[in-house]
Design an enzyme around this catalytic site. Structure first.
Site, PDB file in Angstrom:
ATOM      1  N   SER A  12      40.766  39.444  37.127  1.00  0.00           N
ATOM      2  CA  SER A  12      40.918  40.500  38.128  1.00  0.00           C
ATOM      3  C   SER A  12      40.654  40.195  39.394  1.00  0.00           C
ATOM      4  CB  SER A  12      39.797  41.640  37.842  1.00  0.00           C
ATOM      5  OG  SER A  12      38.751  41.257  38.043  1.00  0.00           O
ATOM      6  N   LYS A  13      40.716  40.980  40.331  1.00  0.00           N
ATOM      7  CA  LYS A  13      40.395  40.579  41.953  1.00  0.00           C
ATOM      8  C   LYS A  13      39.293  40.447  42.309  1.00  0.00           C
ATOM      9  CE  LYS A  13      43.417  41.688  45.523  1.00  0.00           C
ATOM     10  NZ  LYS A  13      43.650  40.170  45.891  1.00  0.00           N
ATOM     11  N   ARG A  14      38.335  41.203  41.468  1.00  0.00           N
ATOM     12  CA  ARG A  14      36.747  40.871  41.457  1.00  0.00           C
ATOM     13  C   ARG A  14      36.507  39.323  41.460  1.00  0.00           C
ATOM     14  NH1 ARG A  14      32.970  41.784  38.327  1.00  0.00           N
ATOM     15  NH2 ARG A  14      34.406  42.445  36.692  1.00  0.00           N
ATOM     16  N   THR A  15      36.895  38.649  40.237  1.00  0.00           N
ATOM     17  CA  THR A  15      36.564  37.401  39.802  1.00  0.00           C
ATOM     18  C   THR A  15      37.370  36.426  40.460  1.00  0.00           C
ATOM     19  OG1 THR A  15      37.980  37.602  37.851  1.00  0.00           O
ATOM     20  CG2 THR A  15      35.445  37.781  37.791  1.00  0.00           C
ATOM     21  N   GLY A  16      38.468  36.729  41.534  1.00  0.00           N
ATOM     22  CA  GLY A  16      39.217  35.618  42.035  1.00  0.00           C
ATOM     23  C   GLY A  16      40.604  36.264  42.528  1.00  0.00           C
TER      24      GLY A  16
END
Ligand code: GLU
Length: 479
Positions: free
Chosen positions: A256-260
């Site tokens: 997801s955006k949060r992890t990359g």
């Protein structure tokens, strides 16, 4: 385990956003399968969601695919015998299938409201049974159904899932996958606004376009029995399948955006070499063998097989990506690197003569992983030097001024660029009875403004004699 139809595979993005890492990897596997089997790679645009489609998304998907070198044989900007390749232009075909399904009875109108359905689902949940369909509408006669529709009652059209059947799909990654039809609800084929749903149009297009293998993300596995049943109802050929594993972020959850970053465009912008990213995307679930990490497109095509794709989630390992990018940079010629790096230099505000760019690229090549690293590390080498805090501290140490003056004096008259620079530093260190680092570190700080950086011999080469000497003098004034 394969069908004997000519290989025709498709990538079917919806133009509702940028091309993401997962989509790019799916496109890549389709491309590789087509290219390694002498087949055709088709690009189909699933643009039925008129609210969320945008031309900007479409253009960026096309650009990202081109950037990765995933050329398509049929689709937008390419001719083909199975067009149109935009779903929005295929509505007549879908309409014909709807009429056929209504006529033959494998589609039916469902007049249940959303609230009714929710309470039925809730009841099924509390009784711990699978909710399937509202028998009232499923069993309604064609005449009664028509009469309600004529009276203006709102409805969706559902697919009549056969009772008590087993749907078996051929999946080249998972083997045979079986679905009990009783576990599949009567799914919506046409929404109340008359728009057919993804499952309906996708299966029709795959059949009409004679797709031999559907290679797509694992998240679509739940859709597959529905699509297969529709092909069977339409008496159309059923493709083989390959459901590729999810991509997991560093937290072990779906990327997801949060992890990359997930949009391919972000990787392009940040200066990832195209071949390196291509190589890395291949490794998200695929391996040539248990030891090969870096490989060319040709090697991939010689070794690509669907059965080599793993079932388990593929970890998106950023360190590995950076390492692979570095490997590609190190194996690229200086000329090609200069071409790739030039736009990043311009964007950073540097207008460098070709000769200077080549010197800079040569100096930084061993240390860069991304094209953007060249422009980031160019500061201090091709622009005014500024001293960071560590450099200032280093330059304030005892004896530094003397070392800088000694080096400057040598650089003044010696050959240029100096070939024995390291010997010179060693000599000064030994004459002063200090370790080499005591001379080298302030020297580096004086020349570049920082403690880290490329080889000093390369730095001198980039700066030139005059600039090197003036920097030593300038740093000397700080001491
Ligand atoms: N448009 C669908 C998506 O972007 C395609 C799924 C499929 O390949 O069937 O997820």
């Amino acid at each position: 385990m394969t069908n004997d139809r000519p290989v025709r595979v498709r990538f079917a993005p919806s133009p509702t956003g940028m091309l993401h890492i997962g989509g790019a990897r799916t496109a890549l596997f389709n491309w590789a399968f087509a290219r390694s089997n002498g087949g055709k790679f088709i690009l189909r645009i699933e643009d039925t969601d008129t609210e969320r489609n945008s031309d900007e998304s479409l253009q960026s998907i096309l650009e990202s695919m081109k950037w990765l070198g995933l050329d398509w044989d049929e689709g937008p900007q390419a001719e083909g015998d199975f067009g149109p390749y935009y779903q929005s232009q295929r509505v007549d075909m879908y309409q014909a299938a709807i009429e056929k399904g209504m006529g033959e009875g494998w589609l039916y109108r469902c007049f249940a409201t959303a609230d009714e359905l929710e309470s039925q689902r809730e009841e099924a949940r509390s009784n711990k049974v699978n909710w399937q369909h509202d028998a009232r509408w499923r069993e309604l006669s064609a005449n009664e159904s028509q009469a309600k529709a004529d009276a203006g009652d709102a409805f969706v059209i559902r697919f009549r899932v056969p009772v008590g059947e087993c749907v078996v799909i051929k999946d080249h990654i998972r083997g045979e996958v079986k679905f009990a039809s009783d576990e599949v609800e009567d799914w919506v084929a046409v929404r109340s606004n008359g728009m057919p749903t993804y499952n309906f149009v996708c299966a029709i297009d795959d059949s009409e376009m004679q797709i031999s293998h559907v290679i797509r993300g694992e998240e679509h596995l739940v859709n597959t029995p529905k699509q297969v049943m529709l092909c069977q109802a339409l008496d159309m050929p059923v493709p083989d399948f390959a459901h590729v594993p999810l991509i997991l972020g560093s937290d072990g959850k779906k990327l997801s955006k949060r992890t990359g970053d997930t949009a391919l465009g972000d990787y392009i912008k940040s200066g990832h070499p195209d071949d390196a990213l291509f190589n890395f995307l291949c490794l998200l679930g695929f391996a040539i063998d248990d030891k090969t990490t870096v490989f060319s497109r040709d090697e991939l095509l010689q070794n690509f097989e669907l059965k080599k794709i793993s079932k388990g989630g593929a970890l998106f390992d950023t360190d590995k990506l950076n390492w692979i990018c570095g490997e590609y940079i190190r194996n690229t010629s200086v000329d090609d690197l200069c071409t790739a790096v030039a736009p990043f230099m311009v964007a950073a505000g540097y207008q460098l003569a070709p000769e200077l760019l080549a010197k800079l690229v040569t100096a930084l090549q061993p240390r860069a992983n991304l094209y953007s690293h060249f422009s980031e590390q160019a500061a201090g080498l091709v622009s005014e030097v500024t001293y960071d805090e560590k450099a200032k501290k280093e330059l304030s140490k005892e004896g530094v001024l003397q070392y800088l003056e000694l080096v400057a004096a040598q650089l003044q008259d010696g050959e240029w660029p100096p070939t024995d620079f390291f010997d010179l530093v060693k000599q000064i260190a030994s004459d002063n009875e200090v370790g080499v680092g005591k001379v080298m570190k302030p020297l580096r700080c004086a020349l570049t403004g920082a403690l880290g950086g490329p080889e000093l011999a390369d730095v001198l080469n980039i700066l030139g004699r005059e600039q090197s000497i003036s920097r030593l003098a300038k740093a000397g004034q700080l001491v």
